[in-house]
Motif scaffolding. Structure first.
Motif, PDB file in Angstrom:
ATOM      1  N   LEU A  45       0.832  -1.206   0.000  1.00 61.99           N
ATOM      2  CA  LEU A  45       0.000   0.000   0.000  1.00 61.99           C
ATOM      3  C   LEU A  45       0.867   1.257   0.000  1.00 61.99           C
ATOM      4  O   LEU A  45       0.598   2.221  -0.731  1.00 61.99           O
ATOM      5  N   ILE A  46       1.922   1.260   0.816  1.00 58.68           N
ATOM      6  CA  ILE A  46       2.838   2.405   0.864  1.00 58.68           C
ATOM      7  C   ILE A  46       3.510   2.606  -0.486  1.00 58.68           C
ATOM      8  O   ILE A  46       3.624   3.743  -0.979  1.00 58.68           O
ATOM      9  N   THR A  47       3.963   1.527  -1.100  1.00 54.36           N
ATOM     10  CA  THR A  47       4.679   1.618  -2.371  1.00 54.36           C
ATOM     11  C   THR A  47       3.775   2.127  -3.488  1.00 54.36           C
ATOM     12  O   THR A  47       4.163   3.001  -4.274  1.00 54.36           O
ATOM     13  N   VAL A  48       2.562   1.590  -3.565  1.00 58.80           N
ATOM     14  CA  VAL A  48       1.619   2.060  -4.585  1.00 58.80           C
ATOM     15  C   VAL A  48       1.319   3.542  -4.383  1.00 58.80           C
ATOM     16  O   VAL A  48       1.264   4.320  -5.350  1.00 58.80           O
ATOM     17  N   ALA A  49       1.139   3.972  -3.133  1.00 50.95           N
ATOM     18  CA  ALA A  49       0.861   5.377  -2.842  1.00 50.95           C
ATOM     19  C   ALA A  49       2.034   6.260  -3.264  1.00 50.95           C
ATOM     20  O   ALA A  49       1.839   7.332  -3.858  1.00 50.95           O
ATOM     21  N   ALA A  50       3.272   5.819  -2.972  1.00 51.64           N
ATOM     22  CA  ALA A  50       4.448   6.608  -3.329  1.00 51.64           C
ATOM     23  C   ALA A  50       4.607   6.726  -4.844  1.00 51.64           C
ATOM     24  O   ALA A  50       4.909   7.804  -5.367  1.00 51.64           O
ATOM     25  N   LEU A  51       4.407   5.610  -5.560  1.00 56.61           N
ATOM     26  CA  LEU A  51       4.528   5.635  -7.014  1.00 56.61           C
ATOM     27  C   LEU A  51       3.472   6.524  -7.642  1.00 56.61           C
ATOM     28  O   LEU A  51       3.753   7.300  -8.567  1.00 56.61           O
ATOM     29  N   MET A  52       2.234   6.421  -7.143  1.00 56.95           N
ATOM     30  CA  MET A  52       1.162   7.245  -7.688  1.00 56.95           C
ATOM     31  C   MET A  52       1.413   8.722  -7.396  1.00 56.95           C
ATOM     32  O   MET A  52       1.280   9.581  -8.274  1.00 56.95           O
ATOM     33  N   ALA A  53       1.829   9.041  -6.165  1.00 57.55           N
ATOM     34  CA  ALA A  53       2.070  10.435  -5.789  1.00 57.55           C
ATOM     35  C   ALA A  53       3.232  11.034  -6.572  1.00 57.55           C
ATOM     36  O   ALA A  53       3.237  12.224  -6.898  1.00 57.55           O
ATOM     37  N   GLY A  54       4.226  10.192  -6.901  1.00 57.83           N
ATOM     38  CA  GLY A  54       5.376  10.675  -7.656  1.00 57.83           C
ATOM     39  C   GLY A  54       5.176  10.660  -9.159  1.00 57.83           C
ATOM     40  O   GLY A  54       6.074  11.063  -9.900  1.00 57.83           O
ATOM     41  N   GLY A  55       4.035  10.174  -9.604  1.00 53.81           N
ATOM     42  CA  GLY A  55       3.762  10.123 -11.026  1.00 53.81           C
ATOM     43  C   GLY A  55       4.557   9.054 -11.766  1.00 53.81           C
ATOM     44  O   GLY A  55       4.715   9.126 -12.992  1.00 53.81           O
ATOM     45  N   GLU A  98      -9.905   2.904  -3.611  1.00 58.04           N
ATOM     46  CA  GLU A  98     -10.167   3.871  -2.554  1.00 58.04           C
ATOM     47  C   GLU A  98      -8.903   4.617  -2.149  1.00 58.04           C
ATOM     48  O   GLU A  98      -8.928   5.825  -1.904  1.00 58.04           O
ATOM     49  N   ALA A  99      -7.763   3.906  -2.094  1.00 60.16           N
ATOM     50  CA  ALA A  99      -6.498   4.560  -1.740  1.00 60.16           C
ATOM     51  C   ALA A  99      -6.127   5.611  -2.775  1.00 60.16           C
ATOM     52  O   ALA A  99      -5.705   6.728  -2.426  1.00 60.16           O
ATOM     53  N   ILE A 100      -6.283   5.284  -4.057  1.00 59.68           N
ATOM     54  CA  ILE A 100      -5.957   6.239  -5.120  1.00 59.68           C
ATOM     55  C   ILE A 100      -6.906   7.427  -5.071  1.00 59.68           C
ATOM     56  O   ILE A 100      -6.492   8.588  -5.248  1.00 59.68           O
ATOM     57  N   THR A 101      -8.188   7.183  -4.838  1.00 55.61           N
ATOM     58  CA  THR A 101      -9.159   8.271  -4.722  1.00 55.61           C
ATOM     59  C   THR A 101      -8.798   9.193  -3.567  1.00 55.61           C
ATOM     60  O   THR A 101      -8.858  10.435  -3.681  1.00 55.61           O
ATOM     61  N   HIS A 102      -8.413   8.612  -2.438  1.00 56.48           N
ATOM     62  CA  HIS A 102      -8.006   9.414  -1.284  1.00 56.48           C
ATOM     63  C   HIS A 102      -6.780  10.268  -1.614  1.00 56.48           C
ATOM     64  O   HIS A 102      -6.724  11.463  -1.280  1.00 56.48           O
ATOM     65  N   LEU A 103      -5.807   9.672  -2.301  1.00 56.72           N
ATOM     66  CA  LEU A 103      -4.575  10.381  -2.632  1.00 56.72           C
ATOM     67  C   LEU A 103      -4.792  11.494  -3.650  1.00 56.72           C
ATOM     68  O   LEU A 103      -3.969  12.415  -3.753  1.00 56.72           O
ATOM     69  N   ALA A 104      -5.866  11.418  -4.410  1.00 54.71           N
ATOM     70  CA  ALA A 104      -6.138  12.457  -5.410  1.00 54.71           C
ATOM     71  C   ALA A 104      -6.177  13.841  -4.774  1.00 54.71           C
ATOM     72  O   ALA A 104      -5.746  14.835  -5.388  1.00 54.71           O
ATOM     73  N   PHE A 105      -6.664  13.928  -3.537  1.00 49.90           N
ATOM     74  CA  PHE A 105      -6.787  15.220  -2.856  1.00 49.90           C
ATOM     75  C   PHE A 105      -5.447  15.731  -2.330  1.00 49.90           C
ATOM     76  O   PHE A 105      -5.326  16.890  -1.958  1.00 49.90           O
ATOM     77  N   TYR A 106      -4.428  14.865  -2.294  1.00 48.75           N
ATOM     78  CA  TYR A 106      -3.129  15.253  -1.768  1.00 48.75           C
ATOM     79  C   TYR A 106      -2.038  15.258  -2.835  1.00 48.75           C
ATOM     80  O   TYR A 106      -1.120  16.080  -2.774  1.00 48.75           O
ATOM     81  N   ALA A 107      -2.140  14.341  -3.801  1.00 47.57           N
ATOM     82  CA  ALA A 107      -1.095  14.224  -4.814  1.00 47.57           C
ATOM     83  C   ALA A 107      -1.487  14.812  -6.157  1.00 47.57           C
ATOM     84  O   ALA A 107      -0.629  14.973  -7.023  1.00 47.57           O
ATOM     85  N   GLY A 108      -2.771  15.095  -6.336  1.00 42.65           N
ATOM     86  CA  GLY A 108      -3.211  15.698  -7.586  1.00 42.65           C
ATOM     87  C   GLY A 108      -4.165  14.826  -8.379  1.00 42.65           C
ATOM     88  O   GLY A 108      -4.005  13.600  -8.411  1.00 42.65           O
ATOM     89  N   TRP A 109      -5.156  15.456  -8.978  1.00 41.02           N
ATOM     90  CA  TRP A 109      -6.187  14.756  -9.725  1.00 41.02           C
ATOM     91  C   TRP A 109      -5.641  14.038 -10.961  1.00 41.02           C
ATOM     92  O   TRP A 109      -5.992  12.885 -11.215  1.00 41.02           O
TER      93      TRP A 109
END
Length: 283
Positions: free
Chosen positions: A222-232, A256-267
């Protein structure tokens, strides 16, 4: 790499019933802990009644002399969901197949690290590859090496285990790698030009960091997917999304994790990640 000890009161079960227990335990480990089909190490102990103790009502569970203690010693990192699934399957299927009472299925999981295992020859086969004094590479997690098991057999085992895990979790993602044997794509992608990078990926990243017990494999995915998505870093997402499902995350949880991150990492980054997830899931 699990090692199983089964203890029971002598004369409570026949040899045929013990064989059913062996097969049922192995089936549950394959389905919920993603254990390879040939990783079979079990021992059964029959005890005299006067040397076998238990409380027959502890925690509201009414036990009988048919009680069976199942101790599973294995590598750390299984999730709570995986363990609960294992407990439930063992109780249900042992009760139906042996037969025995569900209340008499007592399970304890003992977690260890790779350095705690030797499968013979006085070697620690599960430790990461290292260069010896003679300049030769030692075995790395020999239980997972293609050289020890034919590629066709290993591929069939991986496919079967992955499909079983997907059905249990309700996910649709395809061609995942086995949860317990994290297969890096670095060797195939960069082995001809960056052997040191491959070695660090296999031995340090996936052989050590991902195996530390402070976080489960599910948490690390979960952490790795979040980091990769946030970093593009979208190119790395397909592999890690498959690995995340292997490690216990569902498509719904990843969405749900990606949807949540949209508000912090960008749409736009979230939209790109959802596109990759949709393609990987075949939806």
């Amino acid at each position: 790499m699990p090692f199983i000890r089964v203890s029971y009161i002598e004369q409570q079960y026949e040899a045929e019933q013990l064989a059913v227990m062996r097969d049922t335990i192995m089936s549950a480990l394959i389905q919920h802990f993603n254990v390879p089909a040939d990783d079979l190490f079990q021992v059964f102990h029959a005890h005299k009644r006067e040397a076998f103790f238990y409380d027959n009502q502890y925690l509201g569970v009414k036990r009988s002399d048919g009680l069976v203690y199942i101790q599973i010693t294995c590598k750390s990192g299984r999730t709570i969901e995986q363990k609960k699934g294992l407990y439930g399957m063992l109780a249900r299927q042992l009760a139906a197949a042996v037969p025995m009472r569900e209340e008499d299925v007592f399970v304890v999981v003992v977690e260890t690290e790779f350095e705690d295992w030797s499968f013979g020859r006085g070697e620690a086969q599960m430790l990461p590859r290292a260069v010896t004094d003679e300049g030769q590479e030692s075995a790395v997690q020999q239980a997972a090496q293609p050289a020890k098991v034919s590629p066709s057999v290993r591929t069939a085992q991986v496919t079967e285990l992955a499909e079983t895990a997907q059905r249990e979790q309700g996910s649709q993602i395809g061609e995942p790698s086995p949860n317990r044997e994290i297969q890096s794509s670095a060797r195939e992608s960069y082995g001809d030009i960056a052997p040191a990078f491959v070695r660090y990926s296999e031995d340090v990243l996936f052989g050590d960091v991902w195996r530390r017990g402070q976080l489960s494999l599910r948490d690390r995915s979960l952490i790795t997917v979040a980091a990769l998505m946030a970093g593009g870093m979208i190119e790395q997402l397909p592999y890690h999304l498959r690995l995340a499902v292997d490690n216990g995350l569902t498509i719904e949880e990843l969405t749900e994790a990606i949807t949540h991150l949209a508000f912090y990492a960008g749409w736009p980054r979230a939209a790109s990640a959802l596109t990759v997830l949709k393609e990987a899931a075949g939806r």
